[in-house]
Scaffold this motif. Structure first.
Motif, PDB file in Angstrom:
ATOM      1  N   LEU B  33     -19.789  31.354  21.060  1.00 45.82           N
ATOM      2  CA  LEU B  33     -20.842  31.406  20.275  1.00 45.82           C
ATOM      3  C   LEU B  33     -21.192  30.177  19.609  1.00 45.82           C
ATOM      4  O   LEU B  33     -19.798  29.852  18.951  1.00 45.82           O
ATOM      5  CB  LEU B  33     -21.004  32.812  19.540  1.00 45.82           C
ATOM      6  CG  LEU B  33     -21.115  33.780  20.672  1.00 45.82           C
ATOM      7  CD1 LEU B  33     -20.766  35.142  19.643  1.00 45.82           C
ATOM      8  CD2 LEU B  33     -22.603  34.151  21.053  1.00 45.82           C
ATOM      9  N   PHE B  34     -22.422  29.902  19.420  1.00 44.91           N
ATOM     10  CA  PHE B  34     -22.234  28.432  18.277  1.00 44.91           C
ATOM     11  C   PHE B  34     -23.760  28.778  17.565  1.00 44.91           C
ATOM     12  O   PHE B  34     -24.539  29.444  18.099  1.00 44.91           O
ATOM     13  CB  PHE B  34     -22.439  27.265  19.258  1.00 44.91           C
ATOM     14  CG  PHE B  34     -21.394  26.912  20.250  1.00 44.91           C
ATOM     15  CD1 PHE B  34     -21.137  27.789  21.431  1.00 44.91           C
ATOM     16  CD2 PHE B  34     -20.463  26.171  19.861  1.00 44.91           C
ATOM     17  CE1 PHE B  34     -20.391  27.336  22.246  1.00 44.91           C
ATOM     18  CE2 PHE B  34     -19.369  25.949  20.957  1.00 44.91           C
ATOM     19  CZ  PHE B  34     -19.262  26.553  21.862  1.00 44.91           C
ATOM     20  N   LEU B  46     -23.699  20.695  14.916  1.00 45.73           N
ATOM     21  CA  LEU B  46     -22.807  22.124  15.040  1.00 45.73           C
ATOM     22  C   LEU B  46     -22.442  22.477  13.759  1.00 45.73           C
ATOM     23  O   LEU B  46     -21.928  21.774  12.713  1.00 45.73           O
ATOM     24  CB  LEU B  46     -21.620  21.672  16.000  1.00 45.73           C
ATOM     25  CG  LEU B  46     -20.740  22.875  15.997  1.00 45.73           C
ATOM     26  CD1 LEU B  46     -21.496  23.981  16.992  1.00 45.73           C
ATOM     27  CD2 LEU B  46     -19.514  22.674  16.677  1.00 45.73           C
ATOM     28  N   LEU B  47     -22.876  23.630  13.262  1.00 40.70           N
ATOM     29  CA  LEU B  47     -22.618  24.456  12.148  1.00 40.70           C
ATOM     30  C   LEU B  47     -21.467  25.052  12.331  1.00 40.70           C
ATOM     31  O   LEU B  47     -20.308  24.920  11.352  1.00 40.70           O
ATOM     32  CB  LEU B  47     -23.621  25.367  11.684  1.00 40.70           C
ATOM     33  CG  LEU B  47     -24.625  24.871  11.128  1.00 40.70           C
ATOM     34  CD1 LEU B  47     -25.877  26.151  10.867  1.00 40.70           C
ATOM     35  CD2 LEU B  47     -24.576  24.253   9.717  1.00 40.70           C
ATOM     36  N   VAL B  57     -16.064  33.698  10.976  1.00 39.57           N
ATOM     37  CA  VAL B  57     -15.929  32.278  11.241  1.00 39.57           C
ATOM     38  C   VAL B  57     -16.653  31.396  10.122  1.00 39.57           C
ATOM     39  O   VAL B  57     -17.834  31.775   9.666  1.00 39.57           O
ATOM     40  CB  VAL B  57     -16.222  31.611  12.474  1.00 39.57           C
ATOM     41  CG1 VAL B  57     -15.361  32.229  13.651  1.00 39.57           C
ATOM     42  CG2 VAL B  57     -17.555  31.711  12.783  1.00 39.57           C
ATOM     43  N   GLN B  58     -15.985  30.418   9.534  1.00 41.58           N
ATOM     44  CA  GLN B  58     -16.570  29.450   8.530  1.00 41.58           C
ATOM     45  C   GLN B  58     -16.908  28.268   9.109  1.00 41.58           C
ATOM     46  O   GLN B  58     -16.553  27.688  10.058  1.00 41.58           O
ATOM     47  CB  GLN B  58     -15.538  29.023   7.566  1.00 41.58           C
ATOM     48  CG  GLN B  58     -14.883  30.322   6.747  1.00 41.58           C
ATOM     49  CD  GLN B  58     -15.936  31.141   6.080  1.00 41.58           C
ATOM     50  OE1 GLN B  58     -16.805  30.755   5.427  1.00 41.58           O
ATOM     51  NE2 GLN B  58     -15.829  32.610   6.203  1.00 41.58           N
ATOM     52  N   GLY B  59     -17.981  27.759   8.570  1.00 40.69           N
ATOM     53  CA  GLY B  59     -18.440  26.418   9.167  1.00 40.69           C
ATOM     54  C   GLY B  59     -18.769  25.453   8.136  1.00 40.69           C
ATOM     55  O   GLY B  59     -18.398  25.621   6.888  1.00 40.69           O
ATOM     56  N   ILE B  60     -19.538  24.376   8.557  1.00 42.50           N
ATOM     57  CA  ILE B  60     -19.841  23.381   7.473  1.00 42.50           C
ATOM     58  C   ILE B  60     -20.978  23.566   6.428  1.00 42.50           C
ATOM     59  O   ILE B  60     -21.615  24.709   6.741  1.00 42.50           O
ATOM     60  CB  ILE B  60     -20.232  21.957   8.214  1.00 42.50           C
ATOM     61  CG1 ILE B  60     -21.339  22.201   8.858  1.00 42.50           C
ATOM     62  CG2 ILE B  60     -18.907  21.484   9.121  1.00 42.50           C
ATOM     63  CD1 ILE B  60     -21.894  20.963   9.565  1.00 42.50           C
ATOM     64  N   TYR B  89     -32.862  26.571  13.118  1.00 37.47           N
ATOM     65  CA  TYR B  89     -31.377  26.761  13.351  1.00 37.47           C
ATOM     66  C   TYR B  89     -31.287  27.532  14.718  1.00 37.47           C
ATOM     67  O   TYR B  89     -32.178  28.432  14.928  1.00 37.47           O
ATOM     68  CB  TYR B  89     -30.798  27.830  12.344  1.00 37.47           C
ATOM     69  CG  TYR B  89     -30.617  27.501  11.057  1.00 37.47           C
ATOM     70  CD1 TYR B  89     -31.637  27.028  10.068  1.00 37.47           C
ATOM     71  CD2 TYR B  89     -29.287  26.885  10.358  1.00 37.47           C
ATOM     72  CE1 TYR B  89     -31.661  26.441   8.943  1.00 37.47           C
ATOM     73  CE2 TYR B  89     -29.238  26.144   9.332  1.00 37.47           C
ATOM     74  CZ  TYR B  89     -30.149  26.130   8.405  1.00 37.47           C
ATOM     75  OH  TYR B  89     -30.032  25.468   7.181  1.00 37.47           O
ATOM     76  N   PHE B  90     -30.519  27.229  15.524  1.00 31.92           N
ATOM     77  CA  PHE B  90     -30.392  27.469  16.950  1.00 31.92           C
ATOM     78  C   PHE B  90     -28.952  28.367  17.108  1.00 31.92           C
ATOM     79  O   PHE B  90     -27.956  27.829  16.779  1.00 31.92           O
ATOM     80  CB  PHE B  90     -30.535  26.210  17.790  1.00 31.92           C
ATOM     81  CG  PHE B  90     -31.891  25.876  18.014  1.00 31.92           C
ATOM     82  CD1 PHE B  90     -32.156  24.666  17.127  1.00 31.92           C
ATOM     83  CD2 PHE B  90     -32.831  26.403  18.638  1.00 31.92           C
ATOM     84  CE1 PHE B  90     -33.447  24.250  17.093  1.00 31.92           C
ATOM     85  CE2 PHE B  90     -34.200  25.705  18.732  1.00 31.92           C
ATOM     86  CZ  PHE B  90     -34.468  24.485  17.878  1.00 31.92           C
ATOM     87  N   CYS B  91     -29.131  29.216  17.746  1.00 30.93           N
ATOM     88  CA  CYS B  91     -27.919  30.100  18.159  1.00 30.93           C
ATOM     89  C   CYS B  91     -27.689  29.804  19.661  1.00 30.93           C
ATOM     90  O   CYS B  91     -28.897  29.730  20.450  1.00 30.93           O
ATOM     91  CB  CYS B  91     -28.143  31.642  18.126  1.00 30.93           C
ATOM     92  SG  CYS B  91     -26.615  32.765  18.255  1.00 30.93           S
TER      93      CYS B  91
END
Lengths: 114, 111
Positions: B33-34, B46-47, B57-60, B89-91
């Motif tokens: 998943l993204f 990409l976040l 999960v941690q992102g930017i 924002y897109f999943c």
């Protein structure tokens, strides 16, 4: 934008004319993709390539063809553009096609077919 | 068939408020998943991503997302939104060599 260049960035054309969009990468990634983005649909895959001269269809491939003669270039051609192909087109690249792979996107090409 | 649903087309939040963007997927196997973000006139960035392991999960840019298998969800969160977070924002779900994207959630941030 991860070494991805799309050209042109904007194009206006007439119905029935051929159009070619170019994606150029400097990352030497094996996989390249073409998406179209439309309101209410998100991004949908048109075609992708898994190597030089190796391509396959995506979800919305009708009316589009692609070619990849070099690792760095992936061309998307609309043989006879139609108004329904007015969209924003994005190129993406990835190192491999395996699951867990990250795709990196170009800045997009806005195409208007009148 | 694979599908990704983002039920909120548009969300408006005040600067400094918390944010949660919803994403649900339908996929039989363990998904990859993204979350991507798209600023106006730009490509997708990409976040964060989830492959396995810790479900948070941690992102930017201070974003995080939590994978909940029981709910088939991968919601994006941020504790305090900044005006610069205004974007779309897109999943996305990775099914081998093809990504499937949700239709996106447009975020407006009010000063």
């Amino acid at each position: 934008d991860a070494g991805i260049t799309q050209s042109p960035r904007h194009k206006v054309t007439e119905t029935g004319t051929p159009v070619t969009l170019r994606c150029h990468q400097t990352e030497n990634h094996r996989y390249m993709y073409w998406y179209r983005q439309d309101p209410g649909h998100g991004l949908r895959l048109i075609h992708y390539s898994y190597g030089v001269k190796d391509t396959d269809k995506g979800e919305v491939s009708d009316g589009y063809s692609v070619s990849r003669s070099k690792t760095e270039d992936f061309l998307l051609t609309l043989e006879s553009a139609t108004s329904s192909q007015t969209s924003v087109y994005f190129c993406a690249i990835s190192e491999s096609g395996l699951a867990k792979n990250i795709q990196y996107f170009g800045a997009g090409t806005r195409l208007s077919v009148l | 068939a694979q599908s990704v649903t983002q039920p909120d087309i548009h969300i408006t939040v005040s600067e400094g408020a918390s944010l949660e963007l919803r994403c649900n997927y339908s996929y039989g196997a363990t998904p990859y998943l993204f979350w991507y973000v798209q600023s106006p006139g730009q490509g997708l960035q990409l976040l964060l991503k989830y492959f396995s392991g810790d479900t948070l999960v941690q992102g930017i840019k201070g974003f995080e997302a939590e994978f909940k298998r029981s709910q088939s969800s991968f919601n994006l969160r941020k504790p305090s939104v900044h005006w610069s977070d205004a974007a779309e924002y897109f999943c996305a779900v990775d099914q081998g060599n093809q990504f499937y994207f949700g239709t996106g959630t447009s975020l407006t941030v009010i000063p």
